[in-house]
Design a protein around this motif. Structure first.
Motif, mmCIF file in Angstrom:
data_model
loop_
_atom_site.group_PDB
_atom_site.id
_atom_site.type_symbol
_atom_site.label_atom_id
_atom_site.label_comp_id
_atom_site.label_asym_id
_atom_site.label_seq_id
_atom_site.Cartn_x
_atom_site.Cartn_y
_atom_site.Cartn_z
ATOM 1 N N ALA A 278 20.844 -36.195 27.215
ATOM 2 C CA ALA A 278 19.634 -36.337 28.027
ATOM 3 C C ALA A 278 18.488 -35.564 27.390
ATOM 4 C CB ALA A 278 19.888 -35.829 29.440
ATOM 5 N N ILE A 279 17.311 -36.182 27.401
ATOM 6 C CA ILE A 279 16.121 -35.603 26.769
ATOM 7 C C ILE A 279 14.980 -35.593 27.772
ATOM 8 C CG2 ILE A 279 14.419 -35.898 24.928
ATOM 9 C CD1 ILE A 279 16.670 -37.464 23.414
ATOM 10 N N ALA A 280 14.314 -34.453 27.886
ATOM 11 C CA ALA A 280 13.122 -34.344 28.735
ATOM 12 C C ALA A 280 12.102 -33.470 28.029
ATOM 13 C CB ALA A 280 13.484 -33.749 30.097
ATOM 14 N N ASP A 281 10.852 -33.932 28.050
ATOM 15 C CA ASP A 281 9.758 -33.153 27.474
ATOM 16 C C ASP A 281 10.027 -32.804 26.013
ATOM 17 O OD1 ASP A 281 7.247 -31.877 27.703
ATOM 18 O OD2 ASP A 281 8.240 -29.933 27.982
ATOM 19 N N GLY A 282 10.671 -33.716 25.299
ATOM 20 C CA GLY A 282 10.930 -33.514 23.882
ATOM 21 C C GLY A 282 12.089 -32.607 23.553
ATOM 22 N N ILE A 283 12.812 -32.174 24.576
ATOM 23 C CA ILE A 283 13.901 -31.221 24.405
ATOM 24 C C ILE A 283 15.201 -31.838 24.916
ATOM 25 C CG2 ILE A 283 14.788 -28.953 25.135
ATOM 26 C CD1 ILE A 283 12.449 -28.729 23.237
ATOM 27 N N ILE A 284 16.308 -31.566 24.229
ATOM 28 C CA ILE A 284 17.620 -31.941 24.763
ATOM 29 C C ILE A 284 17.881 -31.063 25.977
ATOM 30 C CG2 ILE A 284 20.103 -31.989 24.300
ATOM 31 C CD1 ILE A 284 19.385 -32.370 21.308
ATOM 32 N N VAL A 285 18.215 -31.703 27.092
ATOM 33 C CA VAL A 285 18.466 -30.932 28.321
ATOM 34 C C VAL A 285 19.881 -31.115 28.849
ATOM 35 C CG1 VAL A 285 16.042 -30.909 29.012
ATOM 36 C CG2 VAL A 285 17.529 -32.776 29.789
ATOM 37 N N GLY A 286 20.616 -32.086 28.289
ATOM 38 C CA GLY A 286 21.962 -32.296 28.799
ATOM 39 C C GLY A 286 22.869 -32.937 27.776
ATOM 40 N N THR A 287 24.090 -32.408 27.652
ATOM 41 C CA THR A 287 25.122 -33.003 26.810
ATOM 42 C C THR A 287 26.462 -32.813 27.513
ATOM 43 O OG1 THR A 287 25.566 -30.952 25.582
ATOM 44 C CG2 THR A 287 23.868 -32.415 24.678
ATOM 45 N N HIS A 288 27.491 -33.498 27.009
ATOM 46 C CA HIS A 288 28.848 -33.353 27.535
ATOM 47 C C HIS A 288 28.906 -33.618 29.031
ATOM 48 C CE1 HIS A 288 28.945 -31.252 23.674
ATOM 49 N NE2 HIS A 288 30.242 -31.557 23.641
ATOM 50 N N ASP A 289 28.128 -34.627 29.450
ATOM 51 C CA ASP A 289 28.115 -35.018 30.854
ATOM 52 C C ASP A 289 27.439 -36.384 30.944
ATOM 53 O OD1 ASP A 289 28.331 -34.871 33.696
ATOM 54 O OD2 ASP A 289 28.090 -32.676 33.555
ATOM 55 N N SER A 290 27.319 -36.886 32.169
ATOM 56 C CA SER A 290 26.693 -38.181 32.394
ATOM 57 C C SER A 290 25.313 -37.974 33.012
ATOM 58 C CB SER A 290 27.565 -39.030 33.336
ATOM 59 O OG SER A 290 26.954 -40.265 33.586
ATOM 60 N N TYR A 291 24.316 -38.751 32.537
ATOM 61 C CA TYR A 291 22.943 -38.599 33.000
ATOM 62 C C TYR A 291 22.299 -39.957 33.213
ATOM 63 C CZ TYR A 291 22.840 -33.585 32.058
ATOM 64 O OH TYR A 291 23.070 -32.238 32.094
ATOM 65 N N SER A 292 21.256 -39.947 34.036
ATOM 66 C CA SER A 292 20.394 -41.124 34.184
ATOM 67 C C SER A 292 19.006 -40.769 33.673
ATOM 68 C CB SER A 292 20.305 -41.562 35.646
ATOM 69 O OG SER A 292 19.738 -40.540 36.452
ATOM 70 N N GLY A 293 18.298 -41.796 33.170
ATOM 71 C CA GLY A 293 16.979 -41.530 32.619
ATOM 72 C C GLY A 293 16.020 -42.659 32.903
ATOM 73 N N ARG A 294 14.713 -42.358 32.803
ATOM 74 C CA ARG A 294 13.711 -43.408 32.962
ATOM 75 C C ARG A 294 13.845 -44.451 31.850
ATOM 76 N NH1 ARG A 294 10.843 -38.977 35.089
ATOM 77 N NH2 ARG A 294 10.212 -38.247 33.017
ATOM 78 N N GLU A 295 14.307 -44.015 30.703
ATOM 79 C CA GLU A 295 14.661 -44.926 29.616
ATOM 80 C C GLU A 295 16.072 -44.583 29.165
ATOM 81 O OE1 GLU A 295 13.385 -46.150 25.032
ATOM 82 O OE2 GLU A 295 12.179 -44.691 26.160
ATOM 83 N N GLU A 296 16.872 -45.604 28.979
ATOM 84 C CA GLU A 296 18.243 -45.376 28.538
ATOM 85 C C GLU A 296 18.555 -46.255 27.342
ATOM 86 O OE1 GLU A 296 20.881 -45.947 31.836
ATOM 87 O OE2 GLU A 296 20.146 -44.182 32.946
#
Length: 574
Positions: free
Chosen positions: A47-65
């Protein structure tokens, strides 16, 4: 040093996205996350927000996938030392050329343009770095000119560099080539080193070892990209230097240094290209090519990808990148296959790289950097050399900028030494092109294989005078005069005719055309040089390194033949 700002609002957004409370900006779904720490691959979301990786080793939802099933994610590659000018294109075209190969950060030394245009050249690069999609960083050129034994277009002392030191894109001081000056405690060299104590200082010390190397490193110098053997690299590593494995268009050290890269050294080794042109990039790749070849040598992918990312970031103080982990800059290369480093897509600063992004960048003016070639008009008589029984000859070997100090007995006519194609000995000359004195330094070179004609270049490290190699003085003169009219570039001449050329009007170093057009022109030039009998795979950059008087053993400048080991002219100029 960071590349992405961290206001309170930014931090709140990143934390909330990482905690899964709000959708991320971009999520790479079901991707194989490669760890440069242990070499493992874990299928996860990133998961990426504001140009930074914010999440790994888990499941995420995003505005773009992005569905990344079957792809492997590795940290963006960092080219730790290069001269963009040697790509023969502008920084914006260089960006468009190499970012798709996974190079998300490049650390450049604008040394070439600084030798021609001084501080204005550095200013141009810093302005261009504000527009590139990749993070283009700058080390300030330390040795302009490199020595006092050549004529450069500019001279930069610490007073000229100091105004740039606080700029955000500046890392530190670029390769300190004048290692004899360091060891001799030259006051001007010491002034630059003193000003950058506590900041990064790049090294450049070919074949330097023993106590001389100790003295050099005592000035706070931390890296070297000039190691050409495993033994040299190991000594420098043992003395605290980080070794940059270099594989450029001419300087090819990867095969020799691959054996040094391993689990115990990977954190202290990085990758760089130094000088690589668009033709080689198109045919072979960039850092992705180096990664493939190192793995093919038997190096573990963990060690290779670590050297290409985390180790590079730590060595140069870029402590926000190099890992695929929460809180780190989202520079990510998506690969179809790990060991082949087959790049599928690139995420740079959290955004997927597209051609539309390149098109949206603002241009950087460069008209003030043209009209830089002021060489005298020359004739065949300018290339005569007085005969002596034992003529010094520059010995060139493909893939090396190190040259041999060879000798030959050459034919003579009227007391003048002649070329001898049977011995593979051609003439070489350097014509001063900055309009300062009109010097012409002449000598002989072997290793090109020329049977006829001449080839010439206004790219001539480091002072970038015109260098010409040929077996026909009339063709040599025509080649130099043609480049004078082009305002710089490359040319092949045979029988009084121009067979191929490429104009490099920006400081006599860079084209104002696309990298695709430059590639096509280089192909034509290469074929034309081969038609003269040239046996070197990369003739023009090999010519460009003949006037480099800080690389052993024998070189030539506009003042004449230069013995690098003695650091003195040897008196064979015409």
């Amino acid at each position: 040093m960071t590349g992405i700002p961290s206001s309170k609002a930014n931090l709140e957004t990143r934390i909330a996205a990482g905690a899964g409370e709000i959708p991320a900006d971009l999520v790479l779904k079901n991707v194989g996350l490669f760890s440069v720490m242990d070499g493992s691959v874990t299928v996860t979301d990133i998961a990426i927000a504001d140009g930074i990786i914010v999440g790994t080793h888990d499941s995420y939802s995003g505005r773009e996938e992005m569905d990344c099933s079957g792809l492997v994610a590795v940290p963006g590659f960092i080219d730790t030392h290069l001269h963009v000018e040697s790509s023969l294109v502008t920084p914006l075209e260089f960006d468009r050329c190499v970012l798709p190969h996974g190079v998300t950060t490049a650390i450049c030394d604008p040394h070439e343009i600084a030798n021609v245009k001084g501080a204005a050249g550095i200013r141009y690069f810093l302005d261009a770095a504000q527009q590139t999609l990749m993070d283009l960083r700058v080390n300030l050129s330390s040795c302009v000119p490199a020595t006092a034994f050549e004529t450069a277009g500019a001279c930069l002392e610490i007073e000229d560099l100091a105004p740039f030191m606080g700029e955000g894109k500046v890392i530190g001081l670029a390769e300190f080539m004048n290692f004899p000056g360091v060891l001799a405690r030259d006051p001007k060299a010491l002034a630059k080193l003193e000003a950058f104590q506590g900041q990064h200082i790049d090294g450049h010390a070919p074949l330097l070892g023993g106590k001389g190397l100790n003295g050099y490193l005592s000035a706070g110098i931390r890296t070297d990209h000039e190691a050409t053997s495993a033994a040299e690299a190991r000594e420098k590593l043992s003395k605290g230097m980080s070794i940059l494995i270099r594989e450029g268009s001419v300087s090819k050290d990867l095969d020799a240094l691959a054996q040094v890269l391993g689990p115990d050294t990977a954190s202290f080794m990085c990758l760089c290209t130094d000088d690589r042109n668009p033709l080689d990039i198109a045919e072979e790749g960039h850092l992705d090519c180096m990664i493939r070849r190192l793995i093919a040598h038997g190096c573990a992918p963990r060690d290779v990808y670590r050297a290409a990312s985390w180790s590079a970031a730590m060595t140069f103080g870029l402590r926000d990148r190099g890992l695929l982990a929460p809180g780190w800059r989202a520079d990510i290369v998506l690969l179809n296959e790990l060991e082949q480093c087959d790049v599928n897509a690139v995420i740079c600063g959290g955004t997927r790289v597209t051609q539309a992004q390149f098109a949206a960048r603002s241009d950087v003016p460069h008209t003030h950097l043209t009209d830089s070639v002021h060489a005298p008009e020359v004739s065949s008589s300018d290339f005569t050399v007085t005969w002596q029984e034992d003529m010094p000859v520059i010995g060139v070997d493909a893939g090396l900028i190190l040259t041999r100090h060879a000798h030959a007995r050459l034919p003579e006519r009227d007391g003048k030494a002649l070329c001898d194609v049977r011995q593979d000995v051609a003439k070489v000359a350097v014509v001063e092109r900055h309009g300062k004195n009109g010097n012409v330094g002449c000598g002989f070179v072997s290793g090109f294989g020329l049977q006829k004609g001449a080839i010439a270049s206004s790219v001539g490290h480091d002072s970038h005078n015109i260098c010409v190699v040929g077996v026909d003085e009339a063709d040599m003169a025509m080649a130099v005069n043609h480049l004078r009219g082009l305002q710089g570039g490359f040319v092949v001449v045979q029988g009084g005719q121009v067979k191929a050329d490429l104009a490099l009007p920006i400081a006599g170093l860079m084209s104002d055309r696309s990298f695709e057009e430059v590639k096509e022109a280089l192909e034509e030039l290469r074929h034309a040089a081969f038609a003269l009998g040239c046996t070197l795979p990369e003739p023009f950059l090999q010519v460009a390194f003949l006037p480099l008087p800080v690389i052993p053993h024998l070189k030539i400048t506009d003042l004449g033949m230069f013995d690098v080991d003695q650091f003195a002219l040897i008196g064979s100029e015409n």
